[in-house]
Design an enzyme around this catalytic site. Structure first.
Site, PDB file in Angstrom:
ATOM      1  N   PHE A  83       0.870  -1.192   0.000  1.00  0.00           N
ATOM      2  CA  PHE A  83       0.000   0.000   0.000  1.00  0.00           C
ATOM      3  C   PHE A  83       0.907   1.242   0.000  1.00  0.00           C
ATOM      4  O   PHE A  83       1.864   1.309   0.771  1.00  0.00           O
ATOM      5  CB  PHE A  83      -0.877  -0.014   1.254  1.00  0.00           C
ATOM      6  N   SER A 110       0.059  -1.969   5.745  1.00  0.00           N
ATOM      7  CA  SER A 110       0.733  -1.901   7.049  1.00  0.00           C
ATOM      8  C   SER A 110       0.023  -2.720   8.117  1.00  0.00           C
ATOM      9  O   SER A 110       0.653  -3.193   9.066  1.00  0.00           O
ATOM     10  CB  SER A 110       0.834  -0.446   7.503  1.00  0.00           C
ATOM     11  N   PHE A 111      -1.288  -2.882   7.958  1.00  0.00           N
ATOM     12  CA  PHE A 111      -2.055  -3.685   8.921  1.00  0.00           C
ATOM     13  C   PHE A 111      -1.495  -5.107   9.005  1.00  0.00           C
ATOM     14  O   PHE A 111      -1.552  -5.736  10.073  1.00  0.00           O
ATOM     15  CB  PHE A 111      -3.527  -3.714   8.466  1.00  0.00           C
ATOM     16  N   VAL A 147       1.572   5.042   6.114  1.00  0.00           N
ATOM     17  CA  VAL A 147       0.156   5.248   6.422  1.00  0.00           C
ATOM     18  C   VAL A 147      -0.120   6.743   6.289  1.00  0.00           C
ATOM     19  O   VAL A 147       0.445   7.559   7.023  1.00  0.00           O
ATOM     20  CB  VAL A 147      -0.191   4.716   7.830  1.00  0.00           C
ATOM     21  N   ILE A 148      -0.947   7.074   5.309  1.00  0.00           N
ATOM     22  CA  ILE A 148      -1.177   8.489   4.970  1.00  0.00           C
ATOM     23  C   ILE A 148      -2.623   8.839   5.296  1.00  0.00           C
ATOM     24  O   ILE A 148      -3.547   8.137   4.865  1.00  0.00           O
ATOM     25  CB  ILE A 148      -0.849   8.734   3.474  1.00  0.00           C
ATOM     26  N   ASP A 178      -9.664  10.763   4.493  1.00  0.00           N
ATOM     27  CA  ASP A 178     -10.840  11.468   5.011  1.00  0.00           C
ATOM     28  C   ASP A 178     -11.607  10.654   6.038  1.00  0.00           C
ATOM     29  O   ASP A 178     -12.600  11.129   6.583  1.00  0.00           O
ATOM     30  CB  ASP A 178     -11.786  11.810   3.844  1.00  0.00           C
ATOM     31  N   HIS A 216     -10.038   5.316   9.030  1.00  0.00           N
ATOM     32  CA  HIS A 216      -9.305   4.093   8.690  1.00  0.00           C
ATOM     33  C   HIS A 216      -7.815   4.228   9.022  1.00  0.00           C
ATOM     34  O   HIS A 216      -7.182   3.303   9.524  1.00  0.00           O
ATOM     35  CB  HIS A 216      -9.488   3.799   7.192  1.00  0.00           C
ATOM     36  N   ARG A 251       9.991  12.349   3.410  1.00  0.00           N
ATOM     37  CA  ARG A 251      10.673  11.418   4.323  1.00  0.00           C
ATOM     38  C   ARG A 251      11.139  10.152   3.607  1.00  0.00           C
ATOM     39  O   ARG A 251      11.799   9.301   4.213  1.00  0.00           O
ATOM     40  CB  ARG A 251       9.732  11.067   5.477  1.00  0.00           C
TER      41      ARG A 251
HETATM   42  N1  INI Z   1      -2.359   0.478   4.460  1.00  0.00           N
HETATM   43  C1  INI Z   1      -1.227   1.200   4.505  1.00  0.00           C
HETATM   44  O1  INI Z   1      -0.118   0.624   4.557  1.00  0.00           O
HETATM   45  N2  INI Z   1      -1.269   2.562   4.483  1.00  0.00           N
HETATM   46  C2  INI Z   1      -2.449   3.240   4.450  1.00  0.00           C
HETATM   47  O2  INI Z   1      -2.420   4.511   4.423  1.00  0.00           O
HETATM   48  C3  INI Z   1      -3.650   2.502   4.418  1.00  0.00           C
HETATM   49  N3  INI Z   1      -4.924   3.191   4.387  1.00  0.00           N
HETATM   50  O3  INI Z   1      -4.957   4.409   4.640  1.00  0.00           O
HETATM   51  O4  INI Z   1      -5.962   2.613   4.128  1.00  0.00           O
HETATM   52  C4  INI Z   1      -3.576   1.081   4.411  1.00  0.00           C
HETATM   53  N4  INI Z   1      -4.713   0.327   4.346  1.00  0.00           N
HETATM   54  C5  INI Z   1      -4.688  -1.088   4.027  1.00  0.00           C
HETATM   55  C6  INI Z   1      -4.505  -1.958   5.264  1.00  0.00           C
HETATM   56  O5  INI Z   1      -3.163  -1.858   5.731  1.00  0.00           O
HETATM   57  C7  INI Z   1      -4.764  -3.437   4.961  1.00  0.00           C
HETATM   58  O6  INI Z   1      -3.872  -3.903   3.985  1.00  0.00           O
HETATM   59  C8  INI Z   1      -6.204  -3.705   4.462  1.00  0.00           C
HETATM   60  O7  INI Z   1      -7.147  -3.145   5.378  1.00  0.00           O
HETATM   61  C9  INI Z   1      -6.463  -5.234   4.356  1.00  0.00           C
HETATM   62  O8  INI Z   1      -6.310  -5.886   5.608  1.00  0.00           O
END
Ligand code: INI
Length: 158
Positions: free
Chosen positions: A23, A61-62, A86-87, A90, A93, A132
């Site tokens: 992501f 990142s999750f 992770v940005i 709106d 999430h 960054r």
């Molecule tokens: N994952 C990120 O690494 N950065 C983000 O900014 C982000 N946003 O904002 O949604 C993001 N979402 C995906 C999340 O990490 C999972 O992959 C997804 O929910 C599936 O489990």
């Protein structure tokens, strides 16, 4: 009295695992290249057939804690680096993702005793993330330095 400090010169004895989120991969690819540049300049073999480095890609990142846990539990790595971006958007999430990623990574590190570097950028917008990840400074470099220091320190602590 003993004083323990990690060195940056003992990389020949380290095997490093890197877990990268896809992501925002415009950012995470740049963090990864900064990270590899630093590791390479400190003597870690980052070539495609390296026995000192493995990389795993996850959707976002999750998912970083789960795969960091798998790496840490394997016993193959002295240190693990997680990279993500992770940005803020709106919706709330953003807060859920960064909270789970940060809590999960610190929990895995404490449970396994393997240092896991928290290389997840948390920014309000893409411009801040780009700054960054290379436009001004590439924090991937810093995350690699922190990994070398922690890997060396943990080896000394035995
Ligand atoms: N994952 C990120 O690494 N950065 C983000 O900014 C982000 N946003 O904002 O949604 C993001 N979402 C995906 C999340 O990490 C999972 O992959 C997804 O929910 C599936 O489990």
């Amino acid at each position: 009295m003993a004083t323990f400090e990690g060195l940056f010169t003992q990389s020949s004895s380290l095997k490093v695992g890197i877990v990268v989120a896809r992501f925002n991969d415009l950012i995470t690819n740049k963090l990864l290249s900064g990270c590899l540049d630093c590791l390479s300049r400190h003597g870690i073999d980052v070539s495609a057939n390296s026995s000192q480095l493995d990389t795993a890609w996850v959707p976002g990142s999750f998912e970083l804690p789960l795969v960091a846990q798998s790496f840490a539990k394997s016993g193959r790595y002295q240190v693990v680096i997680t990279l993500g971006a992770v940005i803020r958007g709106d919706t709330p999430h953003f807060d859920v993702v960064i909270s789970e990623a940060s809590k999960g990574i610190s929990a895995v590190s404490r449970e396994t005793g393997i240092p896991i570097v928290f290389g997840v950028l948390t920014t309000d917008n893409m411009q801040q993330a780009l700054e960054r990840a290379g436009i001004k400074n590439n924090l991937g470099w810093n995350y690699a330095l922190q990994a070398l220091e922690l890997g060396s320190l943990m080896q000394k602590l035995g």
